[in-house]
Design a protein around this motif. Structure first.
Motif, PDB file in Angstrom:
ATOM      1  N   ASP A 206      28.378 -34.208 113.241  1.00  0.00           N
ATOM      2  CA  ASP A 206      29.167 -35.028 114.156  1.00  0.00           C
ATOM      3  C   ASP A 206      28.278 -35.993 114.943  1.00  0.00           C
ATOM      4  O   ASP A 206      28.635 -37.151 115.153  1.00  0.00           O
ATOM      5  CB  ASP A 206      29.932 -34.121 115.123  1.00  0.00           C
ATOM      6  N   GLU A 207      27.110 -35.525 115.353  1.00  0.00           N
ATOM      7  CA  GLU A 207      26.250 -36.312 116.245  1.00  0.00           C
ATOM      8  C   GLU A 207      25.270 -37.214 115.509  1.00  0.00           C
ATOM      9  O   GLU A 207      24.675 -38.108 116.122  1.00  0.00           O
ATOM     10  CB  GLU A 207      25.475 -35.364 117.174  1.00  0.00           C
TER      11      GLU A 207
ATOM     12  N   ARG B 289      28.060 -29.622 114.383  1.00  0.00           N
ATOM     13  CA  ARG B 289      27.635 -30.378 115.565  1.00  0.00           C
ATOM     14  C   ARG B 289      26.618 -31.436 115.145  1.00  0.00           C
ATOM     15  O   ARG B 289      26.682 -32.586 115.567  1.00  0.00           O
ATOM     16  CB  ARG B 289      27.032 -29.436 116.612  1.00  0.00           C
TER      17      ARG B 289
END
Length: 270
Positions: A45-46, A42
């Motif tokens: 990805d961010e 996560r």
């Protein structure tokens, strides 16, 4: 960067190096592993600064797969009611699947660097990566069949698209071990290396090349490749037309064109 129990994570030159860090346990996938990998991907990805992810294993082996203690624990929690047992096991399997879905769904390219054992759950993991590279003496096996179960965290769903249906069936039904040479021959890995040092150097060289490209272009390319797994050609062509209708307005296109014409190396914003 947070501290993790099952991983070591570094971000250098826009490449996130995600290393399974349980070498004393042959990088077996314990409870911490399954939870932390979701958080890590996560973050990858961010985080705009992350352009590429390299996943590797500390020590002599990539990973021996799911920690057998975790499986034993799941067994001890079952009661007498078949329906309730099935519901509990289903929830557990879906949660584990979610860990590797996080890898597959990451918008950045994910490269796996594999040495030594890549067994059972480790095959599920590398099947969720974009590209795989290994040492010549790496050992791959869909081990679940020898544990009296069907692989249930992504191998049987993703691997046929990588190595073809017939070869996947052979490996899944027999559980036999293949080395890096055979893995290269059946397209499980893109390239092999003589040693772990050469493997990591080679994979990071490829990662740096990818990291130098337009992140908008890389993201669109990965998104379209994933989309095409489950759609027809005409669906994909319409979708890329809609996507690029927006993305071709990015400054990255002008930067890339100018660099190409002036024979300079382009520098793209995160």
């Amino acid at each position: 960067m947070p501290e993790y129990k099952a991983f070591r994570v570094e971000l250098v030159d826009k490449i996130a190096h995600v290393q399974i860090n349980r070498p004393e346990k042959v990088n077996a996938m314990n409870a911490d592993f399954w939870e932390e990998i979701i958080e890590i991907f996560r973050w990858a990805d961010e985080t705009d600064e992350v352009r590429v992810v390299v996943i590797s294993g500390a020590g002599k082996h990539f990973s021996s797969g799911i920690d057998l203690m975790l499986l034993a624990q799941a067994g001890t929690q079952l009661g007498k009611d078949v329906g309730r047992n099935a519901e509990a096991l289903r929830r557990t399997i879906l949660r584990l699947q979610g860990s590797f879905n996080a890898v597959d769904n990451c918008r950045k390219p994910v490269l796996a660097a594999i040495q030594g054992y890549c067994l059972g759950g480790a095959i599920d993991l590398v099947s969720a990566c974009d590209m795989r590279y290994s040492t010549v003496d790496a050992q791959f096996s869909i081990k679940e069949i020898d544990m009296g179960m069907a692989a249930d965290v992504g191998t049987l769903q993703r691997l046929p698209r990588i190595i073809g249906d017939g070869m996947m069936r052979e490996l899944a039904f027999t559980g036999r071990t293949i080395d890096g040479n055979e893995a290269l021959r059946i397209n499980l890995v893109n390239r092999t290396y003589a040693s772990q040092e050469e493997l990591l150097a080679g994979v990071f060289e490829i990662a740096r090349e990818i990291a130098s490209k337009s992140p908008i272009a890389i993201r669109g390319t990965k998104h379209m490749i994933r989309y095409m797994r489950d759609h027809r050609v005409d669906d994909g062509l319409e979708y890329i037309a809609n996507w690029n209708g927006a993305m071709l307005q990015s400054a990255d296109l002008r930067v890339a064109m100018a660099a190409h014409m002036s024979k300079q190396k382009p520098e793209f914003a995160d």
